[in-house]
Design a protein around this motif. Structure first.
Motif, PDB file in Angstrom:
ATOM      1  N   PHE A  78       0.809  -1.217   0.000  1.00 54.13           N
ATOM      2  CA  PHE A  78       0.000   0.000   0.000  1.00 54.13           C
ATOM      3  C   PHE A  78       0.847   1.274   0.000  1.00 54.13           C
ATOM      4  O   PHE A  78       0.292   2.370   0.083  1.00 54.13           O
ATOM      5  CB  PHE A  78      -0.956  -0.011   1.192  1.00 54.13           C
ATOM      6  N   ASP A  79       2.142   1.143  -0.086  1.00 52.00           N
ATOM      7  CA  ASP A  79       2.986   2.326  -0.203  1.00 52.00           C
ATOM      8  C   ASP A  79       2.566   3.110  -1.452  1.00 52.00           C
ATOM      9  O   ASP A  79       2.498   2.563  -2.553  1.00 52.00           O
ATOM     10  CB  ASP A  79       4.457   1.916  -0.311  1.00 52.00           C
ATOM     11  N   SER A  80       2.302   4.381  -1.268  1.00 53.41           N
ATOM     12  CA  SER A  80       1.687   5.164  -2.352  1.00 53.41           C
ATOM     13  C   SER A  80       2.687   5.923  -3.217  1.00 53.41           C
ATOM     14  O   SER A  80       2.273   6.711  -4.078  1.00 53.41           O
ATOM     15  CB  SER A  80       0.690   6.168  -1.753  1.00 53.41           C
ATOM     16  N   SER A  81       3.956   5.702  -3.032  1.00 56.52           N
ATOM     17  CA  SER A  81       4.955   6.506  -3.755  1.00 56.52           C
ATOM     18  C   SER A  81       4.763   6.434  -5.266  1.00 56.52           C
ATOM     19  O   SER A  81       4.757   7.460  -5.959  1.00 56.52           O
ATOM     20  CB  SER A  81       6.364   6.033  -3.388  1.00 56.52           C
ATOM     21  N   PHE A  82       4.596   5.219  -5.783  1.00 54.94           N
ATOM     22  CA  PHE A  82       4.466   5.094  -7.236  1.00 54.94           C
ATOM     23  C   PHE A  82       3.090   5.552  -7.716  1.00 54.94           C
ATOM     24  O   PHE A  82       2.961   6.012  -8.857  1.00 54.94           O
ATOM     25  CB  PHE A  82       4.728   3.650  -7.671  1.00 54.94           C
TER      26      PHE A  82
END
Length: 806
Positions: A146-150
């Protein structure tokens, strides 16, 4: 001086030649065509994350040759632009849906509700849910997939691609529809035993031949194509097919699986058109009968799906398309939640990354659902075609039911919109059990909610387009508005005209939240009513009742504005001599947080000196004070700041509209006996005798004294219809009694007729409501009941208590 002599016999032919040359100038004739008709813009960006980032279930080690794409179209020329987008990800949920829609809307100069974002649901691909990410990060956990960086990189790419595509939009003249059978791809995953319960689960790749050999089961075997054309040139082809899109996965290699390969094969055969694929209601559908997981099957499944797409293309029939043939609508729904979902919050501390991927979006959705946040089911009408946009992983029965509901139309369905509600089964399926039901965060009551919305969309006739309606035409032009930017330009004119009479609000920069002084309290069975005051600026104070229901947290709040009367706020507490005015008390009884301020010159403000308050009009001071009330409400723990509305009767009715026009934090308006267009306003001789003209009552210092300069025959530069147009598409409910002697019902009917096309144009026809009870200047019980239901429904709020008349 040289005298120029012109032979008139050569003049007319010369003008014809000149006009021909102007139209022949590259881009000039086309630009005129693009400004007046339908256009289509296409966009296509790389949505493949970099190596080392997380896919849905594993860290990514590589990408295949095709990679992942985010593709879509922008339709302009029929209301605000419409954006359809499909992404090769497993899911985009909750706050991520909000972010994608907002970004694409901004790029296309439209509003987020006219954007549909879906995923194709490949499993070796990212998942996006900013709400889930926040829950994990706030708990001190790694967000993993769920890391939203991309996500933010892709959003930037999409925004840039849409902005670049719009100047190159092509004329849209026709829409095509075609369908065909897809052989030996889809099969039902759920196989019942003799007891009617699910005995076997046929996954995407099923190795057990016994399970593969069961009958294909209930599927939708058709692939549907909707194509867009500039005369004989195809511009875009949208395909719809219901199946889990996995041949094999957990490879750690980002790839679009067999639907992406099939889409690419069709792109090669029809290269002039952009090919966009949407997954249908495929929650209980997979390729398991025809796929044992062998790597060769990915290509075979792609070949079979591409063959169906090709046949559907060959079966395509075109029809001319005009702006009046296009209609966008949405039905916001609140799906019933499985009350076991909050357990995920405790369990997440003990689970691995893959478990989090399958569960955190459900928890994020549950929290939104609990706060009344609805999911929009939308529909796009294109002549005799309908495209339905649905959330989650829907069972195929929904798609089949939609097609059966309107066999006279060409119906296509895209599921996997907002991925928050995950699996959504039929009501019967919740009795049968099985993996999908065990994993579902909704209950069996979801079926009637979804089906009601599908039926409403499918049976909604296209509203008759008011081509001459001045509100949806460009300034001083007969050309329709095509973008939110152009709409905002008109809004500036209405705001400036309004300010020329009311005055301009002081700057709100660096405003602090007022500190409340509590002067009294009254404990009731359902709430505590506080008597409060606070400074609205260095000269003025607000005095108000503040109602806090017991055990309040994250509730909707209402600003309640009283009618004319010395009692001021006591009127809406039920202390005045008139019935049907206790609006604040009634809403507090229902469970709303309520603030009911005194209007300057009434109640505790009866001695207000308008000459010393620093405001050019009493109306503007009222707006300022009411906005300061919203400042207070929006910071209270008891209040959900995204669910604040305003309601008022008579004086409060028009002040509700004035405040909402100035403050977009107010999401819904109820105006009772509060307005009529100024040309219809006439209280008879008293208006001229006592106030100097028909609009003289509005020129009092407590209202808009600048009107005095225009009496006796005042013609104001703004009107109530402008005010409501500024509020649109936020919901406005009007009570306009047939016998109202203050505000002409005929004027309200005229105004609603003028405003209805605005709400239709924006895609929210149901957000403009009016009732005409057979009464005088009153807010009758039955109409209050309807108004309260309107508020409850919009806010997704279940009252803690029903009133006696509800």
């Amino acid at each position: 001086m040289i005298k120029l002599l012109i032979d008139t016999k050569f003049l007319f032919p010369s003008l014809i030649c000149l006009l021909f040359l102007l139209v022949s100038i590259p881009g000039m004739g086309r630009q005129k065509e693009l400004n007046s008709g339908l256009t289509l813009a296409i966009f296509d960006v790389d949505a493949t994350p970099p190596v080392g980032s997380w896919l849905a279930y594993d860290p990514m080690q590589n990408r295949d040759d095709l990679g992942l794409r985010a593709k879509g179209i922008v339709i302009s020329g029929s209301g605000l632009p419409i954006v359809l987008c499909a992404v090769d990800w497993i899911g985009i949920a909750n706050e991520s849906q909000d972010a994608f829609k907002a970004t694409l809307a901004k790029a296309a100069s439209t509003i987020p509700s006219r954007v549909a974002v879906h995923t194709v649901h490949q499993h070796d691909a990212p998942i996006s849910d900013w709400g889930a990410e926040k829950i994990l990060v706030d708990a001190g956990l790694d967000p993993f997939a769920f890391d939203s960086s991309f996500d933010r990189i892709v959003l930037n790419r999409l925004e840039a691609a849409i902005r670049s595509a719009l100047p190159n939009a092509q004329p849209l003249t026709h829409v095509g529809t075609g369908k065909a059978m897809v052989e030996r791809v889809a099969s039902n995953r759920r196989i019942k035993g003799t007891d009617g319960k699910i005995a076997y689960f046929r996954s995407s790749s099923t190795k057990d031949p016994k399970i593969r050999d069961f009958p294909e089961g209930l599927i939708d075997p058709e692939v549907s194509l909707i194509s867009f054309w500039n005369e004989d040139r195809p511009l875009a082809v949208l395909s719809y097919y219901a199946v889990h899109p996995q041949s094999y996965y957990l490879t750690k290699v980002a790839n679009p699986d067999f639907p992406g390969i099939a889409r690419y094969m069709r792109q090669l055969e029809v290269p002039e058109a952009l090919h966009v694929h949407f997954n249908g209601a495929g929650a209980n559908i997979a390729a398991g009968k025809y796929n044992d997981g062998s790597k060769i099957n990915r290509g075979l499944l792609a070949d079979r799906l591409a063959a169906g797409m090709k046949k559907a293309w060959e079966n395509t029939r075109k029809q001319a398309l005009a702006p009046a043939d296009i209609f966008w609508q949405q039905e916001p729904v609140l799906l019933p939640a499985n009350e076991d979902i909050p357990n995920i919050e405790q369990e997440m501390h003990r689970q691995n990354a893959r478990w989090l991927t399958n569960n955190m979006q459900k928890l994020a959705w549950y929290k939104r659902q609990e706060s009344g946040k609805k999911i929009e089911i939308s529909g796009l009408t294109l002549g005799n075609a309908r495209i339905l946009h649905l959330p989650g992983e829907l069972f195929v029965e929904y798609q089949l039911a939609a097609k059966a509901e309107r066999p006279d139309l060409f119906v296509a369905m895209a599921a996997y919109g907002d991925y928050g509600p995950f699996y959504i089964g039929t009501a019967a399926a919740y009795q049968e059990g099985g993996y999908e039901i065990d994993a579902s965060p909704v209950t069996s009551e979801a079926e009637p909610v979804i089906m009601a919305s599908i039926k409403k969309i499918l049976h909604q006739p296209i509203p008759k387009r008011e081509a001459s309606n001045s509100y949806i035409l460009r300034e001083e032009s007969d050309t329709p508005i095509r973008s939110i930017h152009e709409w905002k330009e008109k809004e500036k004119v209405w705001k400036n005209n309004m300010a020329s009479i009311m005055g301009t609000l002081p700057s709100r920069e660096s405003l602090s939240i007022p500190t409340l002084t509590y002067t009294d309290s009254l404990v009731e069975s359902r709430f505590i009513r506080y008597q409060v005051s606070f400074p609205s600026d260095h000269r003025n104070n607000v005095t108000a009742y503040l109602y806090i229901p017991h055990q309040s947290k994250n509730r909707p709040a209402m600003l309640v504005l009283h009618s004319t009367g010395e009692e001021g706020k006591r009127i809406v507490d039920g202390q005045g001599p008139l019935e049907n005015r206790a609006i604040a008390r009634e809403l507090a009884e229902k469970g709303y947080v309520v603030m009911a301020p005194d209007y300057p010159s009434f109640g505790e403000q009866k001695n207000h000196d308008f000459s010393q308050d620093g405001f050019p009009s009493g109306t503007l001071l009222g707006v300022w004070n009411h906005m300061r009330c919203v400042d207070v409400l929006s910071q209270m723990e008891a209040v959900d700041p995204k669910r604040i509305g305003v309601i008022g009767h008579s004086l409060g009715g028009h002040n509700a509209l004035f405040t909402a026009a100035h403050d977009t934090r107010i999401k819904v308006v109820v105006s009772s006996c509060g307005w009529t267009p100024f040309e219809f306003y006439d209280i008879g001789e008293a208006g001229t005798k006592n106030y100097g003209g028909r609009l003289g009552p509005w020129a009092q210092e407590r209202y808009m004294p600048a009107i005095k300069n225009q009496l006796p025959d005042a013609h104001l530069p703004f009107d109530f219809t402008d005010i409501i147009a500024l509020i649109a598409p936020r919901p406005v409910f009007t009570n306009a009694p047939l016998q109202d002697s203050n505000f002409s019902v005929e004027g309200v009917k005229t105004g609603i007729h003028l405003l209805a096309p605005v709400y239709q144009w924006m895609g929210f026809p149901d957000h403009l409501q009016v009732r005409h009870p057979d009464s005088g200047h009153d807010f009758p019980t039955e109409i209050r009941k309807e108004a309260y239901a309107f508020l409850d429904d919009f806010f997704g709020f279940t009252p803690t208590k029903k009133l006696a008349f509800e």
